[in-house]
Design a protein around this motif. Sequence first.
Motif, PDB file in Angstrom:
ATOM      1  N   ASN A  22       0.820  -1.212   0.000  1.00 40.35           N
ATOM      2  CA  ASN A  22       0.000   0.000   0.000  1.00 40.35           C
ATOM      3  C   ASN A  22       0.857   1.268   0.000  1.00 40.35           C
ATOM      4  OD1 ASN A  22      -2.527  -1.233  -0.101  1.00 40.35           O
ATOM      5  ND2 ASN A  22      -2.601  -1.521   2.109  1.00 40.35           N
ATOM      6  N   ILE A  23       2.030   1.221   0.654  1.00 42.27           N
ATOM      7  CA  ILE A  23       2.944   2.378   0.625  1.00 42.27           C
ATOM      8  C   ILE A  23       3.380   2.662  -0.807  1.00 42.27           C
ATOM      9  CG2 ILE A  23       5.258   3.193   1.261  1.00 42.27           C
ATOM     10  CD1 ILE A  23       4.915   1.737   3.940  1.00 42.27           C
ATOM     11  N   LEU A  24       3.724   1.601  -1.531  1.00 45.22           N
ATOM     12  CA  LEU A  24       4.142   1.770  -2.937  1.00 45.22           C
ATOM     13  C   LEU A  24       2.981   2.249  -3.803  1.00 45.22           C
ATOM     14  CD1 LEU A  24       6.388  -1.406  -3.336  1.00 45.22           C
ATOM     15  CD2 LEU A  24       7.143   0.966  -3.147  1.00 45.22           C
ATOM     16  N   LYS A  25       1.774   1.746  -3.542  1.00 45.55           N
ATOM     17  CA  LYS A  25       0.602   2.193  -4.302  1.00 45.55           C
ATOM     18  C   LYS A  25       0.349   3.674  -4.076  1.00 45.55           C
ATOM     19  CE  LYS A  25      -3.150  -0.339  -4.566  1.00 45.55           C
ATOM     20  NZ  LYS A  25      -4.278  -1.230  -4.177  1.00 45.55           N
ATOM     21  N   VAL A  26       0.524   4.129  -2.839  1.00 45.91           N
ATOM     22  CA  VAL A  26       0.338   5.550  -2.521  1.00 45.91           C
ATOM     23  C   VAL A  26       1.342   6.394  -3.299  1.00 45.91           C
ATOM     24  CG1 VAL A  26       0.626   7.289  -0.708  1.00 45.91           C
ATOM     25  CG2 VAL A  26      -0.703   5.222  -0.246  1.00 45.91           C
ATOM     26  N   ILE A  27       2.608   5.943  -3.347  1.00 51.86           N
ATOM     27  CA  ILE A  27       3.641   6.692  -4.078  1.00 51.86           C
ATOM     28  C   ILE A  27       3.295   6.763  -5.565  1.00 51.86           C
ATOM     29  CG2 ILE A  27       6.074   6.753  -4.759  1.00 51.86           C
ATOM     30  CD1 ILE A  27       6.747   5.340  -2.130  1.00 51.86           C
ATOM     31  N   ILE A  28       2.855   5.627  -6.135  1.00 52.38           N
ATOM     32  CA  ILE A  28       2.554   5.583  -7.571  1.00 52.38           C
ATOM     33  C   ILE A  28       1.339   6.434  -7.909  1.00 52.38           C
ATOM     34  CG2 ILE A  28       1.813   4.078  -9.459  1.00 52.38           C
ATOM     35  CD1 ILE A  28       3.502   1.839  -8.104  1.00 52.38           C
ATOM     36  N   VAL A  29       0.243   6.262  -7.150  1.00 47.75           N
ATOM     37  CA  VAL A  29      -0.990   7.015  -7.440  1.00 47.75           C
ATOM     38  C   VAL A  29      -0.791   8.505  -7.175  1.00 47.75           C
ATOM     39  CG1 VAL A  29      -3.413   7.335  -6.803  1.00 47.75           C
ATOM     40  CG2 VAL A  29      -2.473   5.028  -7.001  1.00 47.75           C
ATOM     41  N   ALA A  30      -0.087   8.840  -6.099  1.00 46.72           N
ATOM     42  CA  ALA A  30       0.191  10.250  -5.803  1.00 46.72           C
ATOM     43  C   ALA A  30       1.016  10.866  -6.923  1.00 46.72           C
ATOM     44  CB  ALA A  30       0.927  10.368  -4.471  1.00 46.72           C
ATOM     45  N   GLY A  31       1.919  10.060  -7.507  1.00 49.21           N
ATOM     46  CA  GLY A  31       2.735  10.546  -8.613  1.00 49.21           C
ATOM     47  C   GLY A  31       1.906  10.930  -9.824  1.00 49.21           C
ATOM     48  N   VAL A  32       0.840  10.168 -10.059  1.00 48.38           N
ATOM     49  CA  VAL A  32      -0.052  10.459 -11.191  1.00 48.38           C
ATOM     50  C   VAL A  32      -0.662  11.846 -11.038  1.00 48.38           C
ATOM     51  CG1 VAL A  32      -2.234   9.839 -12.295  1.00 48.38           C
ATOM     52  CG2 VAL A  32      -0.584   8.040 -11.694  1.00 48.38           C
ATOM     53  N   PHE A  33      -1.232  12.113  -9.873  1.00 47.65           N
ATOM     54  CA  PHE A  33      -1.921  13.396  -9.671  1.00 47.65           C
ATOM     55  C   PHE A  33      -0.946  14.549  -9.417  1.00 47.65           C
ATOM     56  CE2 PHE A  33      -5.054  10.131  -8.699  1.00 47.65           C
ATOM     57  CZ  PHE A  33      -6.130  10.567  -9.447  1.00 47.65           C
ATOM     58  N   SER A  34       0.283  14.202  -9.035  1.00 44.65           N
ATOM     59  CA  SER A  34       1.291  15.247  -8.813  1.00 44.65           C
ATOM     60  C   SER A  34       1.850  15.804 -10.117  1.00 44.65           C
ATOM     61  CB  SER A  34       2.447  14.693  -7.967  1.00 44.65           C
ATOM     62  OG  SER A  34       2.001  14.338  -6.678  1.00 44.65           O
ATOM     63  N   ILE A  35       1.536  15.159 -11.232  1.00 48.73           N
ATOM     64  CA  ILE A  35       2.007  15.659 -12.532  1.00 48.73           C
ATOM     65  C   ILE A  35       1.555  17.097 -12.755  1.00 48.73           C
ATOM     66  CG2 ILE A  35       1.811  15.371 -15.045  1.00 48.73           C
ATOM     67  CD1 ILE A  35       1.667  12.352 -14.590  1.00 48.73           C
ATOM     68  N   VAL A  36       0.365  17.445 -12.237  1.00 50.19           N
ATOM     69  CA  VAL A  36      -0.147  18.808 -12.418  1.00 50.19           C
ATOM     70  C   VAL A  36       0.745  19.843 -11.741  1.00 50.19           C
ATOM     71  CG1 VAL A  36      -2.531  18.016 -12.633  1.00 50.19           C
ATOM     72  CG2 VAL A  36      -1.656  18.662 -10.390  1.00 50.19           C
ATOM     73  N   LEU A  37       1.574  19.408 -10.783  1.00 55.27           N
ATOM     74  CA  LEU A  37       2.449  20.330 -10.067  1.00 55.27           C
ATOM     75  C   LEU A  37       3.640  20.772 -10.905  1.00 55.27           C
ATOM     76  CD1 LEU A  37       2.529  18.619  -6.538  1.00 55.27           C
ATOM     77  CD2 LEU A  37       1.171  20.600  -7.258  1.00 55.27           C
ATOM     78  N   ILE A  38       3.866  20.103 -12.043  1.00 52.93           N
ATOM     79  CA  ILE A  38       4.970  20.504 -12.922  1.00 52.93           C
ATOM     80  C   ILE A  38       4.806  21.962 -13.330  1.00 52.93           C
ATOM     81  CG2 ILE A  38       6.009  20.156 -15.210  1.00 52.93           C
ATOM     82  CD1 ILE A  38       5.440  17.180 -14.902  1.00 52.93           C
ATOM     83  N   ASN A  39       3.567  22.327 -13.620  1.00 51.10           N
ATOM     84  CA  ASN A  39       3.264  23.731 -13.920  1.00 51.10           C
ATOM     85  C   ASN A  39       1.794  23.963 -13.646  1.00 51.10           C
ATOM     86  OD1 ASN A  39       2.923  26.310 -14.875  1.00 51.10           O
ATOM     87  ND2 ASN A  39       4.167  26.015 -16.710  1.00 51.10           N
ATOM     88  N   VAL A  40       1.501  24.453 -12.446  1.00 52.49           N
ATOM     89  CA  VAL A  40       0.112  24.624 -12.015  1.00 52.49           C
ATOM     90  C   VAL A  40      -0.658  25.556 -12.934  1.00 52.49           C
ATOM     91  CG1 VAL A  40      -1.387  25.351 -10.123  1.00 52.49           C
ATOM     92  CG2 VAL A  40       0.766  24.182  -9.620  1.00 52.49           C
ATOM     93  N   SER A  41       0.010  26.576 -13.461  1.00 49.85           N
ATOM     94  CA  SER A  41      -0.671  27.565 -14.310  1.00 49.85           C
ATOM     95  C   SER A  41      -0.726  27.140 -15.779  1.00 49.85           C
ATOM     96  CB  SER A  41       0.035  28.909 -14.215  1.00 49.85           C
ATOM     97  OG  SER A  41       1.368  28.804 -14.681  1.00 49.85           O
ATOM     98  N   LEU A  42      -0.157  25.973 -16.092  1.00 44.00           N
ATOM     99  CA  LEU A  42      -0.056  25.542 -17.473  1.00 44.00           C
ATOM    100  C   LEU A  42      -1.423  25.428 -18.146  1.00 44.00           C
ATOM    101  CD1 LEU A  42       1.887  24.592 -19.721  1.00 44.00           C
ATOM    102  CD2 LEU A  42       1.563  22.270 -18.891  1.00 44.00           C
ATOM    103  N   VAL A  43      -2.381  24.842 -17.437  1.00 42.97           N
ATOM    104  CA  VAL A  43      -3.712  24.643 -18.005  1.00 42.97           C
ATOM    105  C   VAL A  43      -4.361  25.997 -18.308  1.00 42.97           C
ATOM    106  CG1 VAL A  43      -6.039  23.784 -17.563  1.00 42.97           C
ATOM    107  CG2 VAL A  43      -4.065  22.420 -16.899  1.00 42.97           C
ATOM    108  N   LEU A  44      -4.265  26.932 -17.378  1.00 45.81           N
ATOM    109  CA  LEU A  44      -4.901  28.244 -17.578  1.00 45.81           C
ATOM    110  C   LEU A  44      -4.268  28.978 -18.749  1.00 45.81           C
ATOM    111  CD1 LEU A  44      -5.151  29.431 -13.858  1.00 45.81           C
ATOM    112  CD2 LEU A  44      -6.985  28.560 -15.323  1.00 45.81           C
ATOM    113  N   ASN A  45      -2.964  28.821 -18.912  1.00 46.93           N
ATOM    114  CA  ASN A  45      -2.267  29.533 -19.983  1.00 46.93           C
ATOM    115  C   ASN A  45      -2.513  28.918 -21.353  1.00 46.93           C
ATOM    116  OD1 ASN A  45      -1.152  31.288 -18.130  1.00 46.93           O
ATOM    117  ND2 ASN A  45       0.734  30.068 -17.871  1.00 46.93           N
TER     118      ASN A  45
END
Length: 300
Positions: free
Chosen positions: A275-298
Amino acid sequence: MLSRRQKHILLKFFSMFSVVRGYNILVVVIAQYLASVYILAHDVPLNQVLFDVNLLMLVLASAATIAGGYIINNFYDSEKDLINRPIKSKLDRLVSQNTKLSFYFVLNFAAVVMASYVSFKAVLFFAVYVFAIWFYSHKLKKMPFIGNLVSAILTITPFFAIFMYYKNYETVIFVHALFLFLLISMREITKDLENITGDLAQNYYTIPVVYGEKVSKIMLSVLSVLTLVPIYLLLFRYEVGHMDIYFYLSIVLLLVFLLVLWRSRTKIHYLILHNILKVIIVAGVFSIVLINVSLVLNRI
């Protein structure tokens, strides 16, 4: 109140949803779109990515193939799962094996049809992918090292379909892929430790069965250390925006993983590690948006 027939249909639906692991497929779909928007096609206008019918067909074909893979895997592992996951197995068995196999062929056919909308190369890609999943479930899964390696490769294969579609060969993409590959490899060995009882009973020659728990733990420790290589590169060599928060937290969780690993003795301990590894993997999926939070708006 639901009638008896409605309850029966609802149970069948949940049973099939459990067999194909619909929650996992949903995460893969989200991951493919986020990877497309933020990594693979970061210079393409957002609406062109989101409303690209070819991309949609590739994502749906991936989802159908993965669902089919879970079905055939469930078919071959039915006896083992009775030992390792008795409660889930009872739910899964509400749908007959014949019905599951029918769904398996329908899903694979649908995947090829959807891929044909994109190109003949896409059809070949998914045809090979379907065969590889079947061959893994039928033969390779019971083999140490090879089974784990092939499983990890098959898990990240849907992303290669998107990668090939956009033809983006930036090095950072391969570094992200390496990080994901190492995490999935760790998850596969951890699952083998968790399921060692059923594997022994059904003659599955997994790494824990053949080489023992200590060797498996050493391998997991080595893989944990190796994940620091792509993490270092992504933090200090490439621009990942606020996703650096995720990678720092991943280091913390991997340290927790190692501490728990060497104190693990029972199935529940290995379930926690899984479950620890699943949390890291799934969190990584949704953390992709943190690469550039304003990217979608721009890019709207």
